[in-house]
Design a protein around this motif. Structure first.
Motif, PDB file in Angstrom:
ATOM      1  N   MET A 113       0.840  -1.203   0.000  1.00  0.00           N
ATOM      2  CA  MET A 113       0.000   0.000   0.000  1.00  0.00           C
ATOM      3  C   MET A 113       0.876   1.254   0.000  1.00  0.00           C
ATOM      4  O   MET A 113       0.579   2.225  -0.701  1.00  0.00           O
ATOM      5  CB  MET A 113      -0.934  -0.004   1.212  1.00  0.00           C
ATOM      6  N   ALA A 114       1.946   1.228   0.788  1.00  0.00           N
ATOM      7  CA  ALA A 114       2.858   2.376   0.827  1.00  0.00           C
ATOM      8  C   ALA A 114       3.488   2.594  -0.542  1.00  0.00           C
ATOM      9  O   ALA A 114       3.595   3.738  -1.012  1.00  0.00           O
ATOM     10  CB  ALA A 114       3.934   2.160   1.889  1.00  0.00           C
ATOM     11  N   LYS A 115       3.883   1.509  -1.199  1.00  0.00           N
ATOM     12  CA  LYS A 115       4.466   1.617  -2.540  1.00  0.00           C
ATOM     13  C   LYS A 115       3.457   2.227  -3.519  1.00  0.00           C
ATOM     14  O   LYS A 115       3.806   3.115  -4.304  1.00  0.00           O
ATOM     15  CB  LYS A 115       4.906   0.228  -3.015  1.00  0.00           C
ATOM     16  N   ALA A 116       2.209   1.765  -3.455  1.00  0.00           N
ATOM     17  CA  ALA A 116       1.166   2.300  -4.340  1.00  0.00           C
ATOM     18  C   ALA A 116       0.895   3.769  -4.036  1.00  0.00           C
ATOM     19  O   ALA A 116       0.706   4.569  -4.959  1.00  0.00           O
ATOM     20  CB  ALA A 116      -0.120   1.481  -4.193  1.00  0.00           C
ATOM     21  N   LEU A 117       0.890   4.142  -2.752  1.00  0.00           N
ATOM     22  CA  LEU A 117       0.633   5.540  -2.408  1.00  0.00           C
ATOM     23  C   LEU A 117       1.784   6.435  -2.849  1.00  0.00           C
ATOM     24  O   LEU A 117       1.556   7.531  -3.371  1.00  0.00           O
ATOM     25  CB  LEU A 117       0.370   5.704  -0.910  1.00  0.00           C
ATOM     26  N   MET A 118       2.999   5.970  -2.675  1.00  0.00           N
ATOM     27  CA  MET A 118       4.143   6.781  -3.104  1.00  0.00           C
ATOM     28  C   MET A 118       4.089   6.996  -4.621  1.00  0.00           C
ATOM     29  O   MET A 118       4.343   8.103  -5.098  1.00  0.00           O
ATOM     30  CB  MET A 118       5.463   6.110  -2.693  1.00  0.00           C
ATOM     31  N   TRP A 119       3.739   5.972  -5.374  1.00  0.00           N
ATOM     32  CA  TRP A 119       3.596   6.112  -6.826  1.00  0.00           C
ATOM     33  C   TRP A 119       2.493   7.121  -7.152  1.00  0.00           C
ATOM     34  O   TRP A 119       2.665   7.987  -8.011  1.00  0.00           O
ATOM     35  CB  TRP A 119       3.283   4.752  -7.462  1.00  0.00           C
ATOM     36  N   THR A 120       1.370   7.003  -6.432  1.00  0.00           N
ATOM     37  CA  THR A 120       0.235   7.894  -6.665  1.00  0.00           C
ATOM     38  C   THR A 120       0.609   9.345  -6.357  1.00  0.00           C
ATOM     39  O   THR A 120       0.268  10.254  -7.121  1.00  0.00           O
ATOM     40  CB  THR A 120      -0.976   7.463  -5.815  1.00  0.00           C
ATOM     41  N   LEU A 121       1.304   9.564  -5.275  1.00  0.00           N
ATOM     42  CA  LEU A 121       1.750  10.920  -4.928  1.00  0.00           C
ATOM     43  C   LEU A 121       2.716  11.458  -5.985  1.00  0.00           C
ATOM     44  O   LEU A 121       2.614  12.620  -6.387  1.00  0.00           O
ATOM     45  CB  LEU A 121       2.407  10.927  -3.546  1.00  0.00           C
ATOM     46  N   GLU A 122       3.615  10.613  -6.426  1.00  0.00           N
ATOM     47  CA  GLU A 122       4.571  11.029  -7.449  1.00  0.00           C
ATOM     48  C   GLU A 122       3.846  11.435  -8.738  1.00  0.00           C
ATOM     49  O   GLU A 122       4.178  12.460  -9.345  1.00  0.00           O
ATOM     50  CB  GLU A 122       5.544   9.888  -7.735  1.00  0.00           C
ATOM     51  N   GLN A 123       2.853  10.650  -9.131  1.00  0.00           N
ATOM     52  CA  GLN A 123       2.100  10.962 -10.348  1.00  0.00           C
ATOM     53  C   GLN A 123       1.252  12.219 -10.169  1.00  0.00           C
ATOM     54  O   GLN A 123       1.117  13.015 -11.085  1.00  0.00           O
ATOM     55  CB  GLN A 123       1.191   9.783 -10.727  1.00  0.00           C
ATOM     56  N   SER A 124       0.686  12.377  -8.990  1.00  0.00           N
ATOM     57  CA  SER A 124      -0.220  13.501  -8.731  1.00  0.00           C
ATOM     58  C   SER A 124       0.515  14.818  -8.537  1.00  0.00           C
ATOM     59  O   SER A 124       0.050  15.870  -8.982  1.00  0.00           O
ATOM     60  CB  SER A 124      -1.068  13.208  -7.493  1.00  0.00           C
ATOM     61  N   LEU A 125       1.648  14.773  -7.871  1.00  0.00           N
ATOM     62  CA  LEU A 125       2.383  15.993  -7.534  1.00  0.00           C
ATOM     63  C   LEU A 125       3.451  16.352  -8.559  1.00  0.00           C
ATOM     64  O   LEU A 125       3.953  17.488  -8.553  1.00  0.00           O
ATOM     65  CB  LEU A 125       3.019  15.858  -6.150  1.00  0.00           C
ATOM     66  N   GLU A 126       3.830  15.392  -9.379  1.00  0.00           N
ATOM     67  CA  GLU A 126       4.860  15.572 -10.396  1.00  0.00           C
ATOM     68  C   GLU A 126       6.119  16.208  -9.809  1.00  0.00           C
ATOM     69  O   GLU A 126       6.713  15.656  -8.907  1.00  0.00           O
ATOM     70  CB  GLU A 126       4.297  16.359 -11.579  1.00  0.00           C
ATOM     71  N   LYS A 127       6.506  17.385 -10.273  1.00  0.00           N
ATOM     72  CA  LYS A 127       7.741  18.023  -9.800  1.00  0.00           C
ATOM     73  C   LYS A 127       7.643  18.471  -8.345  1.00  0.00           C
ATOM     74  O   LYS A 127       8.657  18.701  -7.695  1.00  0.00           O
ATOM     75  CB  LYS A 127       8.099  19.208 -10.692  1.00  0.00           C
ATOM     76  N   GLY A 128       6.426  18.597  -7.837  1.00  0.00           N
ATOM     77  CA  GLY A 128       6.242  18.978  -6.445  1.00  0.00           C
ATOM     78  C   GLY A 128       6.566  17.860  -5.463  1.00  0.00           C
ATOM     79  O   GLY A 128       6.630  18.074  -4.266  1.00  0.00           O
ATOM     80  N   PHE A 129       6.772  16.651  -6.003  1.00  0.00           N
ATOM     81  CA  PHE A 129       7.113  15.515  -5.145  1.00  0.00           C
ATOM     82  C   PHE A 129       8.635  15.413  -5.074  1.00  0.00           C
ATOM     83  O   PHE A 129       9.266  14.558  -5.668  1.00  0.00           O
ATOM     84  CB  PHE A 129       6.486  14.233  -5.686  1.00  0.00           C
ATOM     85  N   THR A 130       9.202  16.323  -4.310  1.00  0.00           N
ATOM     86  CA  THR A 130      10.660  16.418  -4.185  1.00  0.00           C
ATOM     87  C   THR A 130      11.207  15.269  -3.355  1.00  0.00           C
ATOM     88  O   THR A 130      10.461  14.524  -2.708  1.00  0.00           O
ATOM     89  CB  THR A 130      11.046  17.740  -3.503  1.00  0.00           C
ATOM     90  N   ARG A 131      12.519  15.160  -3.353  1.00  0.00           N
ATOM     91  CA  ARG A 131      13.184  14.127  -2.551  1.00  0.00           C
ATOM     92  C   ARG A 131      12.824  14.283  -1.068  1.00  0.00           C
ATOM     93  O   ARG A 131      12.572  13.305  -0.372  1.00  0.00           O
ATOM     94  CB  ARG A 131      14.695  14.242  -2.751  1.00  0.00           C
ATOM     95  N   GLU A 132      12.776  15.516  -0.594  1.00  0.00           N
ATOM     96  CA  GLU A 132      12.451  15.770   0.806  1.00  0.00           C
ATOM     97  C   GLU A 132      10.991  15.405   1.111  1.00  0.00           C
ATOM     98  O   GLU A 132      10.687  14.860   2.168  1.00  0.00           O
ATOM     99  CB  GLU A 132      12.699  17.238   1.165  1.00  0.00           C
TER     100      GLU A 132
END
Length: 158
Positions: free
Chosen positions: A122-141
């Motif tokens: 679930m964490a892996k799926a959420l991280m992917w979803t956040l990355e797709q949703s936030l795009e460049k706003g999903f920084t390393r931090e």
């Protein structure tokens, strides 16, 4: 998850009990991590139902066996997930407020057969979803902050 084996004897009967070893506590989130989580959530909140649906679609694509553990249409599960995300944001600074709710949810999930490995998926799926949703706003931090939060939630649920 580790288990401890305890043997006890009462008169002539020997019983074996498996007890779950306590999960070590995750370190508290920093104020900066909480800020990054809140700011990134604020960006996706207007479309939270769609984000939640994307999460479930990704989750079921990663592990189709999980579909059977979630009854009802994805849209209903997405609403529940969105509500849980909002509750998490509300109580982000008050660990003592969210922990009892997570422990109860974890007990319910265990009855449904959900285990620590499922939370990791679930964490892996959420991280992917956040990355797709936030795009460049999903920084390393921001990724690290969400990862710390999800680790903390997984430890509490497990």
């Amino acid at each position: 998850m580790s288990t401890a084996l305890h043997l006890s004897s009462a008169k002539t009967t020997t019983r074996m009990q498996l007890r779950r070893a306590p999960t070590p506590a995750a370190p508290p989130l920093t104020d900066e991590q909480k800020r990054l989580i809140r700011e990134s959530f604020a960006k996706i909140e207007p479309a939270i139902d769609l984000v939640a649906q994307a999460f479930f679609r990704k989750l079921f694509a990663l592990d189709s066996s999980l579909r059977a553990k979630f009854s009802g249409p994805i849209e209903i599960q997405a609403r529940k997930f969105a509500a849980a995300m909002k509750l998490t944001m509300i109580t982000l600074s008050q660990d003592e407020e969210l922990t009892p709710t997570l422990k109860l949810l974890g007990a319910r999930h265990r009855q449904l057969g959900i285990r620590t490995r499922h939370y990791r998926m679930m964490a892996k799926a959420l991280m992917w979803t956040l990355e797709q949703s936030l795009e460049k706003g999903f920084t390393r931090e921001t990724r690290a902050a969400w990862s710390a939060l999800l680790d903390k939630i997984t430890r509490t649920l497990s």
